[in-house]
Scaffold this motif. Sequence first.
Motif, PDB file in Angstrom:
ATOM      1  N   ARG A  55       0.866  -1.234  -0.013  1.00  0.00           N
ATOM      2  CA  ARG A  55      -0.061  -0.055   0.055  1.00  0.00           C
ATOM      3  C   ARG A  55       0.869   1.278  -0.177  1.00  0.00           C
ATOM      4  O   ARG A  55       0.511   2.209  -0.529  1.00  0.00           O
ATOM      5  CB  ARG A  55      -1.038  -0.074   1.055  1.00  0.00           C
ATOM      6  CG  ARG A  55      -2.032  -1.115   1.329  1.00  0.00           C
ATOM      7  CD  ARG A  55      -2.773  -1.033   2.386  1.00  0.00           C
ATOM      8  NE  ARG A  55      -3.797   0.281   2.402  1.00  0.00           N
ATOM      9  CZ  ARG A  55      -4.431   0.681   3.427  1.00  0.00           C
ATOM     10  NH1 ARG A  55      -4.648  -0.082   4.540  1.00  0.00           N
ATOM     11  NH2 ARG A  55      -5.052   1.728   3.233  1.00  0.00           N
ATOM     12  N   SER A  56       1.996   1.326   0.684  1.00  0.00           N
ATOM     13  CA  SER A  56       2.911   2.139   0.828  1.00  0.00           C
ATOM     14  C   SER A  56       3.620   2.516  -0.607  1.00  0.00           C
ATOM     15  O   SER A  56       3.457   3.962  -0.910  1.00  0.00           O
ATOM     16  CB  SER A  56       3.775   2.028   1.652  1.00  0.00           C
ATOM     17  OG  SER A  56       4.918   3.114   1.462  1.00  0.00           O
ATOM     18  N   GLN A 109       1.182   4.116  -3.686  1.00  0.00           N
ATOM     19  CA  GLN A 109       1.135   5.679  -3.709  1.00  0.00           C
ATOM     20  C   GLN A 109       1.625   6.289  -4.793  1.00  0.00           C
ATOM     21  O   GLN A 109       1.375   7.448  -5.012  1.00  0.00           O
ATOM     22  CB  GLN A 109       1.423   6.149  -2.136  1.00  0.00           C
ATOM     23  CG  GLN A 109       0.960   5.620  -1.029  1.00  0.00           C
ATOM     24  CD  GLN A 109      -0.880   5.706  -1.126  1.00  0.00           C
ATOM     25  OE1 GLN A 109      -1.299   6.761  -1.572  1.00  0.00           O
ATOM     26  NE2 GLN A 109      -1.443   4.559  -0.827  1.00  0.00           N
TER      27      GLN A 109
END
Length: 274
Positions: free
Chosen positions: A24-25, A28
């Motif tokens: 998820r990081s 971005q």
Amino acid sequence: MAESAERPLAAPVAYLLLVRMWSRSVWQYRTSLVLTGLGQMLTTSLDLIAIFVLYSQVTVLGGFTLPQTLYLYGTTRLAFALSDLVASGVENLADSIRLGTFDLVLIRPVSTLAQVLADQFTPKRLGKLVPATATLVWALIDLPVHWTAPKIAVCLGTILCGFVLYCAFWVLSGCISFLAVDAREVANTFTYGAEFASEYPLTIFGRPLGFALTFVLPVAFVTWQPSLYVLGHPDPFGLPGFLRLASPAAAALFSALAVLAWRASIRRYRSTGS
């Protein structure tokens, strides 16, 4: 410093949660992720181009034709790409120990190995799977092999056992970081060195090194030995035939060795401070 007690399912669950967090990081920055993934795919393909250059000059290399070598390359690359996706977080361990941040790993009530394997996980490594899979499919189409149920099972098992062995190599390379923080090149012999040796017929390295890659560092059981069975190729080194089906045993043995080495390294670890 001892590893914290944990429930049996804590390690795999923690690993998946950490992978989700890192993914998820990275997500971005979608453009960067896609471009670096494409870069991984292209750089991985360069070694494949080298094989084609070699076979433009010869028809047989080490007793193997181009489709046979592509089979070795494809199974090796696919197994390694999967292990690189899952376990290459170990590469960050040396820096973590040197900077003293590994202490944070030890105080969390989660498996230390799960935390290290998942460290800085990135989906961009999926790019390596594309050329590896394409090469293997190409080889399977061109190979004059009569496919039977045992050969199909061994082919699939080659990838699975190779993946397990490479993961064990990653963990063992991490254990070296506890002994010598700056020994990254030595640690890479267990991972990238093993991958390179598996991509080509072991006959090109000669008998002494071929034996070392069979009985010392079991690189031969990643692809070489099971591939001899699938391809119906006699063993150029004259080793017993049962070794062609010994990859599961080698994977189990080295996995157990890697876990024991990791636990011993954790017990003997002394903080470098902050």
